[in-house]
Design a protein around this motif. Structure first.
Motif, PDB file in Angstrom:
ATOM      1  N   CYS A   1      -6.079   8.362   1.551  1.00  0.00           N
ATOM      2  CA  CYS A   1      -5.159   7.452   2.251  1.00  0.00           C
ATOM      3  C   CYS A   1      -5.329   7.389   3.813  1.00  0.00           C
ATOM      4  O   CYS A   1      -5.489   6.235   4.399  1.00  0.00           O
ATOM      5  CB  CYS A   1      -3.556   8.131   2.276  1.00  0.00           C
TER       6      CYS A   1
ATOM      7  N   ASN B   1       0.948  -1.173  -0.069  1.00  0.00           N
ATOM      8  CA  ASN B   1      -0.013   0.013  -0.175  1.00  0.00           C
ATOM      9  C   ASN B   1       0.769   1.221   0.110  1.00  0.00           C
ATOM     10  O   ASN B   1       1.701   1.143   0.994  1.00  0.00           O
ATOM     11  CB  ASN B   1      -0.773  -0.075   1.117  1.00  0.00           C
TER      12      ASN B   1
ATOM     13  N   TYR C   1      -9.524   5.117  -2.748  1.00  0.00           N
ATOM     14  CA  TYR C   1     -10.183   4.415  -1.786  1.00  0.00           C
ATOM     15  C   TYR C   1     -11.703   4.586  -1.899  1.00  0.00           C
ATOM     16  O   TYR C   1     -12.070   5.523  -2.168  1.00  0.00           O
ATOM     17  CB  TYR C   1      -9.698   5.086  -0.378  1.00  0.00           C
TER      18      TYR C   1
ATOM     19  N   PHE D   1     -12.690  -1.454  -0.987  1.00  0.00           N
ATOM     20  CA  PHE D   1     -11.721  -1.917   0.161  1.00  0.00           C
ATOM     21  C   PHE D   1     -12.430  -3.286   0.614  1.00  0.00           C
ATOM     22  O   PHE D   1     -11.572  -4.276   1.040  1.00  0.00           O
ATOM     23  CB  PHE D   1     -11.736  -1.011   1.057  1.00  0.00           C
TER      24      PHE D   1
ATOM     25  N   GLU E   1      -8.425   5.260   4.289  1.00  0.00           N
ATOM     26  CA  GLU E   1      -8.073   3.758   4.015  1.00  0.00           C
ATOM     27  C   GLU E   1      -7.459   3.172   5.254  1.00  0.00           C
ATOM     28  O   GLU E   1      -7.573   2.167   5.850  1.00  0.00           O
ATOM     29  CB  GLU E   1      -7.387   3.498   2.919  1.00  0.00           C
TER      30      GLU E   1
ATOM     31  N   TRP F   1       1.031   5.434   0.330  1.00  0.00           N
ATOM     32  CA  TRP F   1      -0.073   6.401   0.694  1.00  0.00           C
ATOM     33  C   TRP F   1       0.956   7.510   1.121  1.00  0.00           C
ATOM     34  O   TRP F   1       2.275   7.484   0.974  1.00  0.00           O
ATOM     35  CB  TRP F   1      -0.594   5.891   2.266  1.00  0.00           C
TER      36      TRP F   1
END
Length: 191
Positions: free
Chosen positions: A89, A80, A172, A177, A92, A82
């Motif tokens: 971000c 991931n 996101y 997700f 998430e 970010w």
């Protein structure tokens, strides 16, 4: 007269705040925008696609240890990318502890968040403010990120046990997700 001046200053402040919020959401590196053009741009900015071997790298973790992607072979890895300043971000990452780390604890899964283009101090302040204790990688020069993409965050690369990318996603959305979490669950069931 002073009251009119005060009201004018208030409106100017509100306009500036609104402009800043709009600018953050429209930043080219943050996945706050949607639509076909943005999807096409995000796809073009993705250097590693599903089915391709994930480029190897070694990342320095926040605690000073180092992790090489090659050493994680045999596990399902969610890489991931970010940044602390990116609102999607942050949304998430707020779900990671419960939905990923706790759910898949003790299984052959590694969540590997890598901060894109930020120094340790910025990540330290963010971690402390948010109360995050899970491991985080640092990529202040974007050397790792640049192996995988040229623009846009958050980005997830779901990497299978064989080291190949199974899914590459940008931005996101809660539903995406959730689907990603279910995909990890299925991958962990299949050996």
């Amino acid at each position: 007269m002073a009251n009119k001046k005060s009201n004018k200053q208030l409106w100017i402040m509100l306009a500036l705040i609104a402009a800043i919020l709009v600018a953050i959401l429209l930043l080219p590196g943050c996945g706050g925008r949607t639509g076909k053009n943005v999807q096409n741009e995000a796809e073009a900015a993705t250097l590693v696609k599903a089915g391709e071997q994930a480029p190897d790298f070694t990342v320095e973790m926040f605690d000073g240890t180092r992790i090489a992607l090659a050493d994680l072979r045999g596990k399902v890895v969610l890489l991931n990318f970010w940044a602390t300043w990116c609102p999607p971000c942050r949304q998430e990452l707020a779900r990671v502890q419960t939905d990923l780390i706790d759910r898949f604890a003790g299984r052959e899964f590694v969540f590997l968040p890598v901060s894109r283009g930020e120094e340790r101090e910025a990540v330290a302040t963010f971690r402390e403010k948010q109360g995050y204790t899970f491991p985080m990688g640092l990529d202040p020069q974007r050397a790792i990120y640049d192996l995988y993409a040229t623009n846009f965050i958050p980005r997830n690369f779901l990497i299978g046990r064989d080291g190949k990318v199974v899914l590459a996603s940008v931005g996101y959305e809660p539903e995406e997700f959730d689907a990603l979490t279910e995909m990890i669950e299925e991958m962990l069931k299949n050996k």
